[in-house]
Design a protein around this motif. Sequence first.
Motif, mmCIF file in Angstrom:
data_model
loop_
_atom_site.group_PDB
_atom_site.id
_atom_site.type_symbol
_atom_site.label_atom_id
_atom_site.label_comp_id
_atom_site.label_asym_id
_atom_site.label_seq_id
_atom_site.Cartn_x
_atom_site.Cartn_y
_atom_site.Cartn_z
ATOM 1 N N SER A 105 0.811 -1.221 0.000
ATOM 2 C CA SER A 105 0.000 0.000 0.000
ATOM 3 C C SER A 105 0.845 1.272 0.000
ATOM 4 O O SER A 105 0.295 2.372 0.050
ATOM 5 N N ARG A 106 2.165 1.146 -0.054
ATOM 6 C CA ARG A 106 3.014 2.328 -0.113
ATOM 7 C C ARG A 106 2.786 3.075 -1.425
ATOM 8 O O ARG A 106 2.324 2.485 -2.406
ATOM 9 N N PRO A 107 3.089 4.366 -1.483
ATOM 10 C CA PRO A 107 2.678 5.195 -2.627
ATOM 11 C C PRO A 107 3.101 4.693 -3.999
ATOM 12 O O PRO A 107 2.300 4.744 -4.939
ATOM 13 N N ILE A 108 4.329 4.189 -4.155
ATOM 14 C CA ILE A 108 4.770 3.784 -5.493
ATOM 15 C C ILE A 108 4.093 2.485 -5.937
ATOM 16 O O ILE A 108 3.474 2.457 -7.010
ATOM 17 N N PRO A 109 4.164 1.383 -5.169
ATOM 18 C CA PRO A 109 3.477 0.168 -5.636
ATOM 19 C C PRO A 109 1.962 0.332 -5.719
ATOM 20 O O PRO A 109 1.309 -0.353 -6.519
ATOM 21 N N ALA A 110 1.406 1.253 -4.926
ATOM 22 C CA ALA A 110 -0.039 1.492 -4.985
ATOM 23 C C ALA A 110 -0.429 2.386 -6.153
ATOM 24 O O ALA A 110 -1.625 2.602 -6.396
ATOM 25 N N GLY A 111 0.553 2.914 -6.879
ATOM 26 C CA GLY A 111 0.278 3.723 -8.059
ATOM 27 C C GLY A 111 -0.096 5.159 -7.781
ATOM 28 O O GLY A 111 -0.611 5.850 -8.665
ATOM 29 N N ARG A 112 0.170 5.654 -6.569
ATOM 30 C CA ARG A 112 -0.189 7.029 -6.240
ATOM 31 C C ARG A 112 0.943 8.015 -6.526
ATOM 32 O O ARG A 112 0.723 9.229 -6.521
#
Length: 317
Positions: A105-112
């Motif tokens: 859920s971190r920003p990069i793997p979550a696509g944010r």
Amino acid sequence: MTSPSPDTATVADARPGNWVDRFVPMRLRPYAQLARLDRPIGWWLLMWPCWWSAALVAGAVGRPWPDVWHLLLFFVGSVVMRGAGCTWNDITDRDIDAKVERTRSRPIPAGRVSAKAAAVFMALLGLVGLAVLLQFNRFTIGLGLASLLIVLVYPFMKRVTGHPQVVLGLAFSWGALVAWSAVVGWLEMAPILLYFGCVAWVVGYDTIYAHQDREDDAMIGLGSTALTYGSQTRPFLAGCYLVTVMLFGIALFSAGAGVLAWLGLAAFAAQLASQVIRLDIDDGALCLALFKSNSGAGWLFFAGLTADTLLRGGAIV
């Protein structure tokens, strides 16, 4: 990409309801999460070697207290460089993080946040860190820059060794060298001993932390001391912390520290011993709590060092 809902804009390994999730605007929140502003324990642990060394060198050179300006600079530097290092780690580990329950859920793997945007953010944090470093003497500037090589290679170590925590320790402990040289312009035996004691401390507490991910790490094929030592983690942790306390003690002796510094070390050692006694590698919540308790341990040692410096400098009568 549409803006994420509040539920998808949180990260699983941050405390629910933290100040970032409550107060940081949605547009800026992923960057605050990249910098781990929602998890201050990391910059505390990065800062403690700096503050310990600053207090120790103050007593060694006869100053009445640690340089307050230096303490402030180390605080700022720890926050921004911890943020830059975590962002670099998230960029290099984005594919791995997507496979781990705690980190997907971190920003990069979550696509944010894209990797490119994260790299720009990391560079900005690095510039702030450089501005902090430039406040010191030339030797200290060069010494600080030398740590970047370790920071750059650390994220790749879990792919090639079962002891990546050692490399993390080499990076996270560098402040023990920098803070000493910031005052006197060179290194002596005391900060070097303090540095290697801090390395052993980092290896110990990060082994506790790594037990949260050991099943995912084993499945993906990554290395960690949690996996390397497994059921033998307790004696390994005891060994790391014993080396820490021994090297800190020799550093205190080398710097001519007084009784209050030794009392601070004794309290610090007792807190580490309690971690060893309470450890349950199958209890992830406890592992996280024990890991975070090292911030309190840092306060105990710093309080002793600072009180000793005040006493020897004539500020306590």
